[in-house]
Design an enzyme around this catalytic site. Structure first.
Site, PDB file in Angstrom:
ATOM      1  N   TYR A  87      -2.766  -1.411  10.285  1.00  0.00           N
ATOM      2  CA  TYR A  87      -2.636  -1.588   8.829  1.00  0.00           C
ATOM      3  C   TYR A  87      -1.295  -1.037   8.353  1.00  0.00           C
ATOM      4  O   TYR A  87      -0.536  -1.708   7.635  1.00  0.00           O
ATOM      5  CB  TYR A  87      -3.805  -0.872   8.145  1.00  0.00           C
ATOM      6  CG  TYR A  87      -3.861  -1.000   6.644  1.00  0.00           C
ATOM      7  CD1 TYR A  87      -4.313  -2.170   6.038  1.00  0.00           C
ATOM      8  CD2 TYR A  87      -3.490   0.060   5.817  1.00  0.00           C
ATOM      9  CE1 TYR A  87      -4.383  -2.275   4.656  1.00  0.00           C
ATOM     10  CE2 TYR A  87      -3.570  -0.036   4.437  1.00  0.00           C
ATOM     11  CZ  TYR A  87      -4.020  -1.204   3.861  1.00  0.00           C
ATOM     12  OH  TYR A  87      -4.103  -1.309   2.495  1.00  0.00           O
ATOM     13  N   SER A 139       0.860  -1.188   0.000  1.00  0.00           N
ATOM     14  CA  SER A 139       0.000   0.000   0.000  1.00  0.00           C
ATOM     15  C   SER A 139       0.890   1.229   0.000  1.00  0.00           C
ATOM     16  O   SER A 139       2.064   1.146   0.398  1.00  0.00           O
ATOM     17  CB  SER A 139      -0.867   0.005   1.258  1.00  0.00           C
ATOM     18  OG  SER A 139      -1.428   1.289   1.482  1.00  0.00           O
TER      19      SER A 139
HETATM   20  C1  BGC Z   1      -6.219   1.610   1.653  1.00  0.00           C
HETATM   21  C2  BGC Z   1      -7.345   2.482   1.184  1.00  0.00           C
HETATM   22  C3  BGC Z   1      -6.912   3.921   1.088  1.00  0.00           C
HETATM   23  C4  BGC Z   1      -5.630   4.050   0.312  1.00  0.00           C
HETATM   24  C5  BGC Z   1      -5.089   5.467   0.278  1.00  0.00           C
HETATM   25  C6  BGC Z   1      -5.023   1.843   0.786  1.00  0.00           C
HETATM   26  O1  BGC Z   1      -3.981   1.039   1.214  1.00  0.00           O
HETATM   27  O2  BGC Z   1      -6.619   0.254   1.594  1.00  0.00           O
HETATM   28  O3  BGC Z   1      -8.437   2.346   2.067  1.00  0.00           O
HETATM   29  O4  BGC Z   1      -7.909   4.687   0.429  1.00  0.00           O
HETATM   30  O5  BGC Z   1      -4.655   3.210   0.855  1.00  0.00           O
HETATM   31  O6  BGC Z   1      -5.069   6.053   1.552  1.00  0.00           O
END
Ligand code: BGC
Length: 261
Positions: free
Chosen positions: A158, A145
């Site tokens: 996360y 991410s």
């Molecule tokens: C998340 C999303 C978020 C994006 C940008 C991703 O890793 O799962 O929920 O919108 O990052 O912040």
């Protein structure tokens, strides 16, 4: 299309929806044989399988909990039983829970770490062991991410897991480069997927997210899948240990976009 991918066998975890579904569908377009994994959405997995087949690939669906070693082993066994081999393993499954950190329950913390980080370890380990045993080149793609890089208040579990995925990816990329096993990450930004459905249904929140993207729009799962196909293919044959950000520039410090500072 990448001709070298034709007939290659891939496992894509968490492919009953969202980015995983798009990656599997794209692999179908590449005429690959795809193991579609789901946790609790068999109908979604069937939809993915239909897309893979309609695109010219082959598909098998399997329920498995990727947050366990047994789940990862079942995915490998499914690939070997149905398609006789494994070439590409995509650790895609993930989830996020929002909470102020001082109120985040230990259970929710562990859930995020278990699915988002332990799952990547189990999947990678099973794939690496197979590639090593077969003395064959291999390819692992970890769905990370932008939040392996960008701190994200109220999503500490996360972000911590994704930061872990980043360093795990780089470390095993280095460890197995000598055996021609490539390991890369993909760092999606704001993508139109079920994980964001609730947030994006709210116009104000949607607009606010768009304002954090220099390209001024939300990305599509297909745009992320295109990166996965490239990383899986020989067109990226000299690439290992990177995170390919597919984020419309979200990691570029968009607060500076007007030249202020
Ligand atoms: C998340 C999303 C978020 C994006 C940008 C991703 O890793 O799962 O929920 O919108 O990052 O912040």
């Amino acid at each position: 299309m990448y001709a070298d991918l034709t007939g290659k066998v891939a496992v894509v975890t968490g492919s009953s929806k969202g980015i995983g579904q798009a990656v599997a569908a794209r692999f179908g377009q590449e005429k690959m044989k795809v193991v579609i994994n789901y946790h609790s959405d068999p109908a979604g997995a069937e939809k993915t399988a239909a897309a893979v087949v309609a695109n010219g690939g082959q598909a098998v669906t399997v329920q498995a909990d990727i947050a366990t070693e047994a789940g990862a082993e079942l995915l490998l066994a499914t690939a070997l039983t149905n398609f006789n081999d494994l070439d590409v393993w995509v650790n895609n499954a993930g989830m996020e829970i929002k909470s102020p950190t001082h109120e985040l329950s230990q259970a929710d913390w562990h859930k995020m770490i278990t699915i988002d980080l332990d799952g990547v370890f189990y999947g990678s380990q099973v794939a690496l062991a197979y590639f090593e045993k077969q003395h064959k080149p291999g390819n692992i793609i970890n769905m990370s991410s932008v939040h392996e890089e960008i701190p994200w208040p109220t999503f500490a579990g996360y972000a911590a897991a994704k930061g872990g995925v980043k360093m795990f990816t780089k470390t095993i990329a280095m460890e197995y480069a000598k055996d021609n096993i490539r390991v890369n990450g993909i760092g999606p930004g704001a993508i139109n997927t079920p994980i964001n459905a609730k947030k994006f249904a709210d116009k104000a929140q949607y607009d606010r997210t768009v304002s954090m993207v220099p390209m001024n729009r939300i990305g599509t799962p297909e745009e992320v899948a295109a990166g996965a196909a490239w990383l899986a293919s020989q067109e990226s044959s000299y690439v290992t240990g990177i995170t390919l950000f597919i984020d419309g520039g979200m990691t570029l410090y968009p607060a500076f976009k007007d030249g202020q500072g």
